[in-house]
Design an enzyme around this catalytic site. Structure first.
Site, PDB file in Angstrom:
ATOM      1  N   GLY A  45      39.113  46.371  44.015  1.00  0.00           N
ATOM      2  CA  GLY A  45      38.599  46.385  42.643  1.00  0.00           C
ATOM      3  C   GLY A  45      37.962  45.086  42.204  1.00  0.00           C
ATOM      4  N   LYS A  77      39.300  32.080  41.815  1.00  0.00           N
ATOM      5  CA  LYS A  77      40.298  31.067  42.168  1.00  0.00           C
ATOM      6  C   LYS A  77      39.871  30.269  43.402  1.00  0.00           C
ATOM      7  CE  LYS A  77      41.540  32.294  38.883  1.00  0.00           C
ATOM      8  NZ  LYS A  77      41.183  33.416  37.999  1.00  0.00           N
ATOM      9  N   ILE A  91      37.242  33.751  31.100  1.00  0.00           N
ATOM     10  CA  ILE A  91      36.183  33.673  32.118  1.00  0.00           C
ATOM     11  C   ILE A  91      35.272  32.477  31.847  1.00  0.00           C
ATOM     12  CG2 ILE A  91      34.110  34.830  33.022  1.00  0.00           C
ATOM     13  CD1 ILE A  91      35.575  37.463  32.810  1.00  0.00           C
ATOM     14  N   GLU A 126      31.123  29.558  21.233  1.00  0.00           N
ATOM     15  CA  GLU A 126      32.201  30.494  20.911  1.00  0.00           C
ATOM     16  C   GLU A 126      32.085  30.941  19.455  1.00  0.00           C
ATOM     17  OE1 GLU A 126      34.920  32.247  22.230  1.00  0.00           O
ATOM     18  OE2 GLU A 126      35.207  32.831  20.137  1.00  0.00           O
ATOM     19  N   HIS A 174      64.872  18.212  40.151  1.00  0.00           N
ATOM     20  CA  HIS A 174      64.174  16.983  39.752  1.00  0.00           C
ATOM     21  C   HIS A 174      63.507  16.369  40.974  1.00  0.00           C
ATOM     22  CE1 HIS A 174      63.371  13.226  37.695  1.00  0.00           C
ATOM     23  NE2 HIS A 174      63.841  12.593  38.766  1.00  0.00           N
TER      24      HIS A 174
HETATM   25  P1  FAD Z   1      39.618  47.079  38.541  1.00  0.00           P
HETATM   26  O1  FAD Z   1      40.135  45.932  39.300  1.00  0.00           O
HETATM   27  O2  FAD Z   1      38.455  46.881  37.666  1.00  0.00           O
HETATM   28  O3  FAD Z   1      39.369  48.225  39.583  1.00  0.00           O
HETATM   29  C1  FAD Z   1      38.815  49.446  39.251  1.00  0.00           C
HETATM   30  C2  FAD Z   1      38.092  49.994  40.442  1.00  0.00           C
HETATM   31  O4  FAD Z   1      37.734  51.334  40.146  1.00  0.00           O
HETATM   32  C3  FAD Z   1      36.781  49.290  40.779  1.00  0.00           C
HETATM   33  O5  FAD Z   1      36.796  48.858  42.114  1.00  0.00           O
HETATM   34  C4  FAD Z   1      35.699  50.322  40.549  1.00  0.00           C
HETATM   35  O6  FAD Z   1      34.667  50.254  41.520  1.00  0.00           O
HETATM   36  C5  FAD Z   1      36.475  51.609  40.714  1.00  0.00           C
HETATM   37  N1  FAD Z   1      35.904  52.731  39.982  1.00  0.00           N
HETATM   38  C6  FAD Z   1      35.461  52.789  38.701  1.00  0.00           C
HETATM   39  N2  FAD Z   1      35.067  54.020  38.380  1.00  0.00           N
HETATM   40  C7  FAD Z   1      35.248  54.779  39.479  1.00  0.00           C
HETATM   41  C8  FAD Z   1      35.033  56.137  39.784  1.00  0.00           C
HETATM   42  N3  FAD Z   1      34.569  56.994  38.881  1.00  0.00           N
HETATM   43  N4  FAD Z   1      35.318  56.556  41.037  1.00  0.00           N
HETATM   44  C9  FAD Z   1      35.809  55.704  41.983  1.00  0.00           C
HETATM   45  N5  FAD Z   1      36.053  54.423  41.747  1.00  0.00           N
HETATM   46  C10 FAD Z   1      35.784  53.962  40.507  1.00  0.00           C
HETATM   47  N6  FAD Z   1      43.298  38.906  36.053  1.00  0.00           N
HETATM   48  C11 FAD Z   1      44.393  38.189  36.353  1.00  0.00           C
HETATM   49  O7  FAD Z   1      45.505  38.676  36.160  1.00  0.00           O
HETATM   50  N7  FAD Z   1      44.296  36.939  36.921  1.00  0.00           N
HETATM   51  C12 FAD Z   1      43.104  36.352  37.146  1.00  0.00           C
HETATM   52  O8  FAD Z   1      43.052  35.225  37.646  1.00  0.00           O
HETATM   53  C13 FAD Z   1      41.922  37.074  36.819  1.00  0.00           C
HETATM   54  N8  FAD Z   1      40.710  36.529  37.038  1.00  0.00           N
HETATM   55  C14 FAD Z   1      39.586  37.252  36.744  1.00  0.00           C
HETATM   56  C15 FAD Z   1      38.352  36.655  36.954  1.00  0.00           C
HETATM   57  C16 FAD Z   1      37.192  37.358  36.655  1.00  0.00           C
HETATM   58  C17 FAD Z   1      35.848  36.706  36.894  1.00  0.00           C
HETATM   59  C18 FAD Z   1      37.284  38.693  36.165  1.00  0.00           C
HETATM   60  C19 FAD Z   1      36.037  39.484  35.880  1.00  0.00           C
HETATM   61  C20 FAD Z   1      38.514  39.280  35.941  1.00  0.00           C
HETATM   62  C21 FAD Z   1      39.677  38.561  36.215  1.00  0.00           C
HETATM   63  N9  FAD Z   1      40.945  39.097  35.979  1.00  0.00           N
HETATM   64  C22 FAD Z   1      42.065  38.374  36.273  1.00  0.00           C
HETATM   65  C23 FAD Z   1      41.120  40.460  35.432  1.00  0.00           C
HETATM   66  C24 FAD Z   1      41.443  41.435  36.563  1.00  0.00           C
HETATM   67  O9  FAD Z   1      40.416  41.406  37.520  1.00  0.00           O
HETATM   68  C25 FAD Z   1      41.605  42.839  36.000  1.00  0.00           C
HETATM   69  O10 FAD Z   1      42.540  42.846  34.952  1.00  0.00           O
HETATM   70  C26 FAD Z   1      42.083  43.803  37.082  1.00  0.00           C
HETATM   71  O11 FAD Z   1      41.190  43.821  38.154  1.00  0.00           O
HETATM   72  C27 FAD Z   1      42.250  45.211  36.514  1.00  0.00           C
HETATM   73  O12 FAD Z   1      42.671  46.070  37.512  1.00  0.00           O
HETATM   74  P2  FAD Z   1      42.336  47.622  37.480  1.00  0.00           P
HETATM   75  O13 FAD Z   1      42.959  48.196  38.702  1.00  0.00           O
HETATM   76  O14 FAD Z   1      42.678  48.186  36.171  1.00  0.00           O
HETATM   77  O15 FAD Z   1      40.746  47.726  37.570  1.00  0.00           O
HETATM   78  P1  NAD Z   2      37.902  37.013  26.527  1.00  0.00           P
HETATM   79  O1  NAD Z   2      38.262  38.091  25.583  1.00  0.00           O
HETATM   80  O2  NAD Z   2      38.958  36.198  27.162  1.00  0.00           O
HETATM   81  O3  NAD Z   2      36.940  35.970  25.795  1.00  0.00           O
HETATM   82  C1  NAD Z   2      35.739  36.355  25.210  1.00  0.00           C
HETATM   83  C2  NAD Z   2      35.372  35.315  24.174  1.00  0.00           C
HETATM   84  O4  NAD Z   2      34.052  35.569  23.733  1.00  0.00           O
HETATM   85  C3  NAD Z   2      36.262  35.351  22.935  1.00  0.00           C
HETATM   86  O5  NAD Z   2      36.700  34.043  22.669  1.00  0.00           O
HETATM   87  C4  NAD Z   2      35.355  35.886  21.849  1.00  0.00           C
HETATM   88  O6  NAD Z   2      35.656  35.371  20.575  1.00  0.00           O
HETATM   89  C5  NAD Z   2      34.008  35.378  22.327  1.00  0.00           C
HETATM   90  N1  NAD Z   2      32.853  36.135  21.831  1.00  0.00           N
HETATM   91  C6  NAD Z   2      32.736  37.465  21.657  1.00  0.00           C
HETATM   92  N2  NAD Z   2      31.497  37.771  21.240  1.00  0.00           N
HETATM   93  C7  NAD Z   2      30.811  36.599  21.154  1.00  0.00           C
HETATM   94  C8  NAD Z   2      29.488  36.251  20.798  1.00  0.00           C
HETATM   95  N3  NAD Z   2      28.597  37.170  20.440  1.00  0.00           N
HETATM   96  N4  NAD Z   2      29.133  34.947  20.820  1.00  0.00           N
HETATM   97  C9  NAD Z   2      30.027  33.989  21.192  1.00  0.00           C
HETATM   98  N5  NAD Z   2      31.302  34.267  21.546  1.00  0.00           N
HETATM   99  C10 NAD Z   2      31.675  35.545  21.532  1.00  0.00           C
HETATM  100  O7  NAD Z   2      36.956  37.710  27.611  1.00  0.00           O
HETATM  101  P2  NAD Z   2      36.406  37.194  29.003  1.00  0.00           P
HETATM  102  O8  NAD Z   2      36.552  35.719  29.126  1.00  0.00           O
HETATM  103  O9  NAD Z   2      35.064  37.814  29.158  1.00  0.00           O
HETATM  104  O10 NAD Z   2      37.401  37.860  30.008  1.00  0.00           O
HETATM  105  C11 NAD Z   2      37.536  39.290  30.062  1.00  0.00           C
HETATM  106  C12 NAD Z   2      38.890  39.698  30.511  1.00  0.00           C
HETATM  107  O11 NAD Z   2      39.118  39.320  31.851  1.00  0.00           O
HETATM  108  C13 NAD Z   2      39.964  39.063  29.667  1.00  0.00           C
HETATM  109  O12 NAD Z   2      40.626  40.097  28.975  1.00  0.00           O
HETATM  110  C14 NAD Z   2      40.884  38.405  30.608  1.00  0.00           C
HETATM  111  O13 NAD Z   2      42.213  38.798  30.404  1.00  0.00           O
HETATM  112  C15 NAD Z   2      40.419  38.830  31.992  1.00  0.00           C
HETATM  113  N6  NAD Z   2      40.426  37.618  32.824  1.00  0.00           N
HETATM  114  C16 NAD Z   2      41.626  37.039  33.100  1.00  0.00           C
HETATM  115  C17 NAD Z   2      41.663  35.877  33.832  1.00  0.00           C
HETATM  116  C18 NAD Z   2      42.972  35.237  34.098  1.00  0.00           C
HETATM  117  O14 NAD Z   2      43.980  35.898  33.944  1.00  0.00           O
HETATM  118  N7  NAD Z   2      43.017  33.984  34.508  1.00  0.00           N
HETATM  119  C19 NAD Z   2      40.497  35.291  34.279  1.00  0.00           C
HETATM  120  C20 NAD Z   2      39.310  35.898  33.962  1.00  0.00           C
HETATM  121  C21 NAD Z   2      39.298  37.082  33.248  1.00  0.00           C
END
Ligand code: FAD
Ligand code: NAD
Length: 466
Positions: A42, A53, A185, A204, A445
């Site tokens: 995913g 990471k 992000i 922001e 510690h």
């Molecule tokens: P996804 O991981 O989005 O997986 C869903 C899958 O379903 C996808 O592969 C997609 O191709 C597939 N799919 C969709 N529709 C269909 C369909 N109709 N048929 C078949 N397949 C389909 N979270 C953390 O906890 N720690 C982090 O450090 C972190 N870093 C992130 C960094 C970035 C840049 C981003 C974008 C996200 C990050 N997240 C992080 C968030 C995390 O990736 C998501 O919360 C997590 O992947 C959600 O898992 P999921 O299984 O719900 O969906």
């Molecule tokens: P986010 O919700 O963390 O942050 C989005 C930010 O954009 C908010 O601060 C919001 O106020 C701002 N914003 C919204 N509309 C705007 C606009 N028009 N102009 C300026 N600022 C605006 O969303 P994200 O950073 O895109 O991440 C998406 C999801 O992915 C999050 O829910 C997060 O949990 C997940 N994620 C998690 C990790 C992690 O766990 N380390 C890392 C990456 C992503």
């Protein structure tokens, strides 16, 4: 002949779907998982947690070498140069290893991978690549995608206005990167490119970074990222963007209204949040409606309103986090298998993997105060012996407890290893610990985690080292 092809079909092989499919197979259910991507895992493994990471880790090493941090420890280096292609190759290697690992686990656990995108024909029939498969139960685990910003069109191939997927794949360090959205992000990927040499401006909408986190943490985050060289434009919205040649020009306005200004950038990262993937899923064929935020609603056991159809992960309400999706994957499989699968949504840690890391679990101070009287203990990392020795003065630990019962309601950490430290707080809260329980637990510690103990001691006013 069996009534259905499978006991369970999971749609989506992200952390929610693949974990749920494996758990279901372990529990004896005949299971298939539908995934349209070339590789399993995913968003998280392919374009999320793991590649981000890898770049955070690599860029931290580069910055330590380039800005003289290593020289302090007697590590003498010649001219430090960035080989971005090597860093990107290391990232690709991490992704390949881990996504391949899921394919191995599917084979080991006899989970069938149905390759293609799935569409509901009815509640027990999913069509994949022109073929219909039936199952007694179907779990929707389709995850989420980037929320688009009207007027700011993403084109990852051009690499000028990108989303997180594009920002993970840049082949050149931009001179000036503008990040729209100061959330997780924006700050993680903004940190990567700042460390590698870009000037980074974060725009922001709200008056503080990191919505959802504790107020003190959000205030401190702004100070820390500014100190690291990021420019922050808080309370500002982007109203449009145009691309000419290799540059983008953004139009900005104060969020509350006012005079517009323009800002030029070599790269713009749109990171304003994510929304559930439901297009093409055929929810209309099973009569399943979305809530006002485009999410699929479920009950406590992850059942949707449609009999036999369940949903987990980013496409349902709650924090969009991989570990939340994984836990829901395990719980839904256990519920389908007739066991009792539970996720405690009050205790889901969140971590921002910058340096320092920002982590929290449970209630913010603001939320806790709304519910009743509280006591707060706070301990600065500057007074923690290990952090001080490692020259990591930024941050603090904050423990929020109920004033009457002393039960811990929330813990917030800013520290180089806050993501690791928060695990003990989550465990303590899961067991209903009081601040006294943490304060009287022996902590090794010298560790950063001693700051958790001292902050807990601070709840009753008795920390030792401040
Ligand atoms: P996804 O991981 O989005 O997986 C869903 C899958 O379903 C996808 O592969 C997609 O191709 C597939 N799919 C969709 N529709 C269909 C369909 N109709 N048929 C078949 N397949 C389909 N979270 C953390 O906890 N720690 C982090 O450090 C972190 N870093 C992130 C960094 C970035 C840049 C981003 C974008 C996200 C990050 N997240 C992080 C968030 C995390 O990736 C998501 O919360 C997590 O992947 C959600 O898992 P999921 O299984 O719900 O969906
Ligand atoms: P986010 O919700 O963390 O942050 C989005 C930010 O954009 C908010 O601060 C919001 O106020 C701002 N914003 C919204 N509309 C705007 C606009 N028009 N102009 C300026 N600022 C605006 O969303 P994200 O950073 O895109 O991440 C998406 C999801 O992915 C999050 O829910 C997060 O949990 C997940 N994620 C998690 C990790 C992690 O766990 N380390 C890392 C990456 C992503």
């Amino acid at each position: 002949m069996a009534e259905y092809d499978y006991d369970l079909i999971v749609i989506g092989a992200g952390p929610g779907g693949y974990v749920g499919a494996i758990r279901a197979a372990q529990l004896g259910l005949k299971t298939a998982c539908v995934e349209g991507r070339e590789t399993l895992g995913g968003t998280c493994l392919n374009v999320g947690c793991i590649p981000s990471k890898a770049l955070l880790h690599g860029s931290e090493k580069y910055e330590e070498a380039a800005n003289g941090t290593l020289a302090r420890y007697g590590v003498k280096l010649g001219k430090v140069e960035l080989d971005l292609a090597a860093l990107q190759a290391d990232k690709a290697d991490a992704v390949k290893g881990l996504t391949g690992g899921i394919e191995f686990l599917f084979k080991k656990n006899k989970v069938d991978w149905l390759k293609g995108y799935g569409t509901f024909k009815d509640a027990h029939t999913v069509e994949v690549a022109g073929k219909a498969y039936t199952a007694k139960n179907v779990v929707i685990a389709t995850g989420s995608s980037v929320t688009p910003l009207p007027g700011v069109e993403v084109d990852n191939d051009k690499g000028i206005i990108v989303d997180s997927t594009g920002a993970l794949a840049l082949s050149k360090v931009p001179a000036h990167m503008v990040v729209i959205g100061g959330g997780v992000i924006g700050l993680e990927l903004g940190s990567v490119w700042r460390r590698l040499g870009a000037k980074v401006t974060v725009v922001e909408f709200l008056d503080a970074l990191l919505p959802g986190m504790d107020g003190d943490v959000r205030k401190e985050a702004a100070k820390i990222f500014k100190k690291q060289g990021m420019e922050l434009k808080l309370g500002t919205k982007v109203t449009g963007a145009s691309v000419k040649g290799k540059k983008a020009t953004l139009t900005l306005e104060p969020a509350k209204g006012g005079a517009a200004e323009t800002l030029e950038a070599d790269c713009v990262l749109v990171s304003i949040g994510r929304r559930p993937n439901v297009d093409g899923l055929g929810l209309e064929n099973i009569g399943l409606e979305l809530n006002s935020r485009g999410q699929i609603e479920t009950d406590h056991d992850f059942r949707t309103k449609v009999d036999g159809v369940w949903a987990i992960g980013d496409c349902i309400p709650g924090p969009m986090l991989a570990h939340k999706a994984e836990d829901e994957g395990i719980a839904v499989a256990e519920n389908i298998a007739g066991q009792t699968g539970i996720v405690n949504h009050d205790v889901i840690p969140g971590v921002v993997y910058t340096n320092p890391e920002f982590a929290g679990v449970g209630l913010t101070e603001e939320q806790a105060k709304e519910r009743g009287e509280i006591k707060v203990g706070k301990f600065p990392m500057m007074a923690n012996s290990r952090a001080k020795t490692n020259h990591e003065p930024d941050g603090f630990v904050k423990v929020i407890a109920d004033a009457k019962t002393d039960k811990v309601l929330g813990v917030w950490c800013i520290a180089s290893v806050a993501g690791t430290m928060i695990a003990e707080a989550a465990l303590a809260m899961e067991f209903g610990a009081t601040s006294e329980d943490i304060a009287y637990t022996c902590h090794a510690h010298p560790t950063h985690s001693e700051a958790v103990k001292e902050a807990a001691m601070g709840v009753t006013g008795k920390p030792i080292h401040i």
